[in-house]
Scaffold this active site. Structure first.
Site, mmCIF file in Angstrom:
data_model
loop_
_atom_site.group_PDB
_atom_site.id
_atom_site.type_symbol
_atom_site.label_atom_id
_atom_site.label_comp_id
_atom_site.label_asym_id
_atom_site.label_seq_id
_atom_site.Cartn_x
_atom_site.Cartn_y
_atom_site.Cartn_z
ATOM 1 N N CYS A 99 -3.473 -6.520 10.366
ATOM 2 C CA CYS A 99 -3.749 -6.110 9.080
ATOM 3 C C CYS A 99 -4.672 -7.662 8.164
ATOM 4 O O CYS A 99 -5.326 -7.572 7.484
ATOM 5 C CB CYS A 99 -2.892 -6.136 8.501
ATOM 6 S SG CYS A 99 -1.249 -7.397 8.580
ATOM 7 N N LYS B 282 13.036 3.364 11.399
ATOM 8 C CA LYS B 282 12.485 4.200 12.248
ATOM 9 C C LYS B 282 11.259 3.536 13.098
ATOM 10 O O LYS B 282 10.043 2.951 11.855
ATOM 11 C CB LYS B 282 12.260 4.919 11.276
ATOM 12 C CG LYS B 282 11.180 6.430 12.015
ATOM 13 C CD LYS B 282 10.381 6.277 12.321
ATOM 14 C CE LYS B 282 9.099 6.527 11.924
ATOM 15 N NZ LYS B 282 8.149 6.210 13.203
ATOM 16 N N GLY C 237 2.660 -0.718 6.869
ATOM 17 C CA GLY C 237 1.666 0.786 7.706
ATOM 18 C C GLY C 237 0.407 0.865 6.695
ATOM 19 O O GLY C 237 0.107 -0.417 6.144
ATOM 20 N N SER C 238 0.070 2.292 6.657
ATOM 21 C CA SER C 238 -1.573 1.752 6.468
ATOM 22 C C SER C 238 -1.538 2.033 4.619
ATOM 23 O O SER C 238 -0.217 2.542 4.111
ATOM 24 C CB SER C 238 -2.193 3.029 6.383
ATOM 25 O OG SER C 238 -1.473 4.340 6.240
ATOM 26 N N VAL D 104 -0.641 6.153 3.904
ATOM 27 C CA VAL D 104 0.848 6.533 3.914
ATOM 28 C C VAL D 104 1.560 5.565 3.109
ATOM 29 O O VAL D 104 2.418 6.368 2.609
ATOM 30 C CB VAL D 104 1.337 6.055 5.174
ATOM 31 C CG1 VAL D 104 2.670 6.920 5.460
ATOM 32 C CG2 VAL D 104 0.429 7.346 6.659
ATOM 33 N N GLY D 105 1.801 5.060 2.633
ATOM 34 C CA GLY D 105 2.032 4.081 1.704
ATOM 35 C C GLY D 105 2.075 4.823 0.272
ATOM 36 O O GLY D 105 2.577 4.495 -0.560
ATOM 37 N N GLU E 105 -10.978 -0.322 6.222
ATOM 38 C CA GLU E 105 -9.947 -0.658 6.669
ATOM 39 C C GLU E 105 -10.353 -0.207 8.091
ATOM 40 O O GLU E 105 -10.467 1.458 8.171
ATOM 41 C CB GLU E 105 -9.079 -0.765 6.599
ATOM 42 C CG GLU E 105 -8.231 -1.747 7.726
ATOM 43 C CD GLU E 105 -6.449 -1.273 7.777
ATOM 44 O OE1 GLU E 105 -5.769 -0.788 7.474
ATOM 45 O OE2 GLU E 105 -6.347 -2.936 7.563
ATOM 46 N N GLU F 62 4.088 -3.443 2.493
ATOM 47 C CA GLU F 62 3.647 -3.684 3.367
ATOM 48 C C GLU F 62 1.832 -3.771 3.871
ATOM 49 O O GLU F 62 1.790 -2.483 4.633
ATOM 50 C CB GLU F 62 3.789 -4.813 4.606
ATOM 51 C CG GLU F 62 4.989 -5.852 3.812
ATOM 52 C CD GLU F 62 4.096 -7.199 2.570
ATOM 53 O OE1 GLU F 62 3.203 -7.013 2.467
ATOM 54 O OE2 GLU F 62 5.526 -7.322 2.111
HETATM 55 P P1 NAD Z 1 0.777 4.261 10.081
HETATM 56 O O1 NAD Z 1 0.463 4.484 8.302
HETATM 57 O O2 NAD Z 1 -0.021 5.090 9.894
HETATM 58 O O3 NAD Z 1 2.018 4.421 10.333
HETATM 59 C C1 NAD Z 1 3.061 2.885 10.112
HETATM 60 C C2 NAD Z 1 4.883 3.424 10.320
HETATM 61 O O4 NAD Z 1 4.796 5.116 9.175
HETATM 62 C C3 NAD Z 1 4.700 4.381 11.362
HETATM 63 O O5 NAD Z 1 5.738 4.006 11.745
HETATM 64 C C4 NAD Z 1 4.658 5.933 11.540
HETATM 65 O O6 NAD Z 1 5.149 6.483 12.173
HETATM 66 C C5 NAD Z 1 4.941 5.177 9.853
HETATM 67 N N1 NAD Z 1 4.465 7.154 8.745
HETATM 68 C C6 NAD Z 1 3.266 7.561 9.279
HETATM 69 N N2 NAD Z 1 3.187 8.491 8.178
HETATM 70 C C7 NAD Z 1 4.462 8.741 7.206
HETATM 71 C C8 NAD Z 1 5.361 9.521 6.563
HETATM 72 N N3 NAD Z 1 4.296 9.901 5.747
HETATM 73 N N4 NAD Z 1 5.702 9.059 5.593
HETATM 74 C C9 NAD Z 1 6.835 8.443 6.282
HETATM 75 N N5 NAD Z 1 6.397 7.300 7.603
HETATM 76 C C10 NAD Z 1 5.222 7.656 8.114
HETATM 77 O O7 NAD Z 1 -0.201 3.042 10.104
HETATM 78 P P2 NAD Z 1 -0.121 2.015 11.627
HETATM 79 O O8 NAD Z 1 -1.470 2.491 12.389
HETATM 80 O O9 NAD Z 1 0.489 2.017 12.263
HETATM 81 O O10 NAD Z 1 -0.348 0.732 11.251
HETATM 82 C C11 NAD Z 1 -1.184 -0.311 10.950
HETATM 83 C C12 NAD Z 1 -1.717 -0.229 8.800
HETATM 84 O O11 NAD Z 1 -0.780 -0.873 9.089
HETATM 85 C C13 NAD Z 1 -2.788 -0.781 8.697
HETATM 86 O O12 NAD Z 1 -3.441 -0.514 7.680
HETATM 87 C C14 NAD Z 1 -2.085 -2.076 9.235
HETATM 88 O O13 NAD Z 1 -3.562 -3.443 7.942
HETATM 89 C C15 NAD Z 1 -1.002 -1.936 8.301
HETATM 90 N N6 NAD Z 1 -0.114 -3.438 8.571
HETATM 91 C C16 NAD Z 1 0.047 -3.850 7.840
HETATM 92 C C17 NAD Z 1 0.398 -5.073 7.839
HETATM 93 C C18 NAD Z 1 1.309 -5.883 6.426
HETATM 94 O O14 NAD Z 1 1.898 -7.237 6.670
HETATM 95 N N7 NAD Z 1 0.532 -5.839 5.039
HETATM 96 C C19 NAD Z 1 0.959 -5.585 9.304
HETATM 97 C C20 NAD Z 1 0.816 -5.119 9.766
HETATM 98 C C21 NAD Z 1 0.183 -3.495 10.078
#
Ligand code: NAD
Length: 483
Positions: free
Chosen positions: A283, A174, A227-228, A231-232, A384, A249
């Site tokens: 990130c 996804k 992701g964030s 959400v994680g 962040e 991550e």
């Molecule tokens: P986000 O958490 O908003 O979304 C990430 C993904 O999760 C997207 O595909 C989104 O559609 C999905 N998502 C959102 N809500 C969800 C839910 N309730 N259930 C399941 N999936 C859901 O993050 P973003 O804005 O896409 O990315 C930015 C974030 O990612 C920053 O916090 C950044 O630090 C982090 N990031 C981390 C790394 C790493 O390796 N540690 C790398 C790149 C980005």
């Protein structure tokens, strides 16, 4: 307007919801790149069923054979590098060199994962009993749900997906709703490489709808999420309830220390690039710099000179160093942090404005921004931002610098600039992070090395590197009695 579809069992299929969303160019929001499925839980169920049905044959294919397909994919990524990079420029906004790097990193991890197909080492050792062998072997986990962020749109997909499939898992991806075309192109390449139908399925949609449905789906055995942290955490709770394996991550609030014995030019270059390239949307961006008081004023002069070189612009302009912000929400959030910092009494040293005229009028652009006199426990210093905003702090010792670097809930990366080996080694020991650097920016990871964070930056897993095999496989212990 091109309409794209989900990829399920090797076929392009319409979403059962009948709904679509627009993929927009962040540099020009009148440029609609395409429309993509806004999928629901039934679309997820179909994709998971397809992955589950494809699993036994893929699991039984010897890893070197799986590696051959991944190697072919690596070749295709490089053959199409420029074409794919231009798609990333249009869809995600970053510059062409940054986007070329995204594809290069994806190809590198493909070669690395392909090689793992011929290693996949376990252990063979002595049993405590006569005529008995003791063996360990990696086995796949099953169906993996992969959820990715937009800022490194191809690299993040490959960093988790290729280790997953080399281990013998099948997957449902996804991708981020901000970069679906990159994921579609990935789907085209896996078809061309000859992956069997159903091994890799791609379902587009919104996080709280499609992403959440994937996490909740009972037949998904593992979730890998980039992701964030917000959400994680939610994903981790659901996986915990279901006893599902989960790799996270997450975000960062990375600090860089400049000691009084540092090469100041190199440090200023690293801070400016670390804070402002990709408009701080990494990130591993440098969002806090801790500068020794002895060189504070000299360093700030150099930093501002370097920052002036960071031209804001569209990713297609070869002079651009600071690309647009991905979308309106992110733009509004970043501007909110800048406004809040001023209100909290921080001193604006540089930038601070949104750019909205002329070439900037159709996208989301923010100047590189530097604040000093920042309260260490303010939002600007703790949260962040994921934008081109840097907070600088004065420190008078290594111990103070380390304490302040560690003062946040995140623990992704940190760096120190120093010519004193002892300072560097102590910082490496004491920084509470997953990745640290001496005399290098806070970003810069290599696909054969593990990347990930401690504290709220992750849950202890590492992708990619050999360590990613631990995420995407289980250990099976075998005793063979021939007494
Ligand atoms: P986000 O958490 O908003 O979304 C990430 C993904 O999760 C997207 O595909 C989104 O559609 C999905 N998502 C959102 N809500 C969800 C839910 N309730 N259930 C399941 N999936 C859901 O993050 P973003 O804005 O896409 O990315 C930015 C974030 O990612 C920053 O916090 C950044 O630090 C982090 N990031 C981390 C790394 C790493 O390796 N540690 C790398 C790149 C980005």
């Amino acid at each position: 307007m091109q309409k794209y579809m989900n990829l399920v069992n090797g076929k392009y299929v319409e979403p059962l919801t009948g709904k679509y969303f627009e993929d927009l160019n962040p540099a020009d929001n009148t440029d609609i790149i395409g429309i993509f499925p806004r999928s629901g839980s039934d679309d997820i169920k179909n994709a998971v069923r397809s992955a589950k049905e494809a699993f036994p044959a893929w699991r039984d294919l010897p890893p070197p054979k799986r590696g051959d397909l991944i190697y072919k994919l690596g070749e295709l990524l490089l053959k199409n590098q420029e074409k794919l990079a231009k798609i990333i420029v249009r869809e995600m906004g970053k510059t062409l060199p940054e986007s070329m790097g995204d594809i290069q990193s994806s190809a590198d991890v493909a070669y690395f994962a392909a090689g793992e197909g011929r290693r996949m080492y376990g252990q063979t050792t002595y049993s405590a009993q006569f005529r008995k062998w003791a063996i360990t072997k990696r086995v796949p986990v099953g169906v993996c749900g992969l959820i990715t962020a937009w800022n490194a749109p191809m690299a993040i997909i490959t960093w988790k997906l290729l280790p997953a499939v080399i281990c013998g898992n099948t997957v449902v991806l996804k991708p981020s709703e901000d970069t679906p075309l990159t994921a579609h192109m990935f789907g085209e390449l896996i078809k061309e490489a000859g992956f069997p139908d159903g091994v890799i399925n791609i379902i587009y949609g919104m996080g709280p709808e499609t992403g959440e449905a994937l996490v909740k789906e009972k037949d998904v055995d593992l979730i890998s999420f980039t992701g964030s942290t917000k959400v994680g955490r939610k994903i981790s709770e659901e996986c915990g309830r279901q006893m599902k394996k989960c790799s996270l991550e997450l975000g960062g609030k990375n600090g860089l220390v400049v000691m009084d014995d540092a090469d100041l030019n190199a440090a200023a270059d690293a801070v400016a690039r670390g804070a402002f390239s990709t408009a701080g949307q990494r990130c591993a961006s440098t969002s806090r710099a801790f500068i020794h008081e002895e060189i504070y004023d000299d360093f700030l002069k150099l930093l501002i000179e370097e920052t002036k070189k960071m031209k804001v612009g569209v990713g297609t302009d070869p002079n651009t160093k600071v690309c647009p912000i991905i979308n309106k929400k992110q733009f509004t959030d970043i501007m909110g942090y800048i406004k809040g910092a001023k209100k909290d009494g921080a001193t604006l040293l540089y930038g601070g404005n949104a750019l909205t005229e002329g070439e900037f009028s159709k996208g989301y652009f923010i100047e590189p921004t530097i604040f000093e006199n920042v309260d260490l426990y303010s939002k600007l210093a703790q949260e962040e931002i994921f934008g081109p905003v840097l907070a600088v702090f004065k420190i008078n010792s290594l111990a103070e610098a380390i304490e302040k670097v560690n003062s946040v809930k995140y623990g992704l990366t940190a760096s120190i600039f120093t010519s004193n080996m002892r300072n560097g080694l102590i910082a490496m020991e004491k920084f509470e992070v997953g990745c640290c650097y001496v005399n290098a920016p806070t970003f810069g990871s290599e696909p054969h090395m593990p990347f990930g964070g401690v504290k709220d930056s992750g849950n202890g897993q590492r992708e990619p590197g050999t360590q990613s095999l631990d995420v995407f496989s289980e250990w099976k212990t075998i005793y063979l009695n021939y007494s």
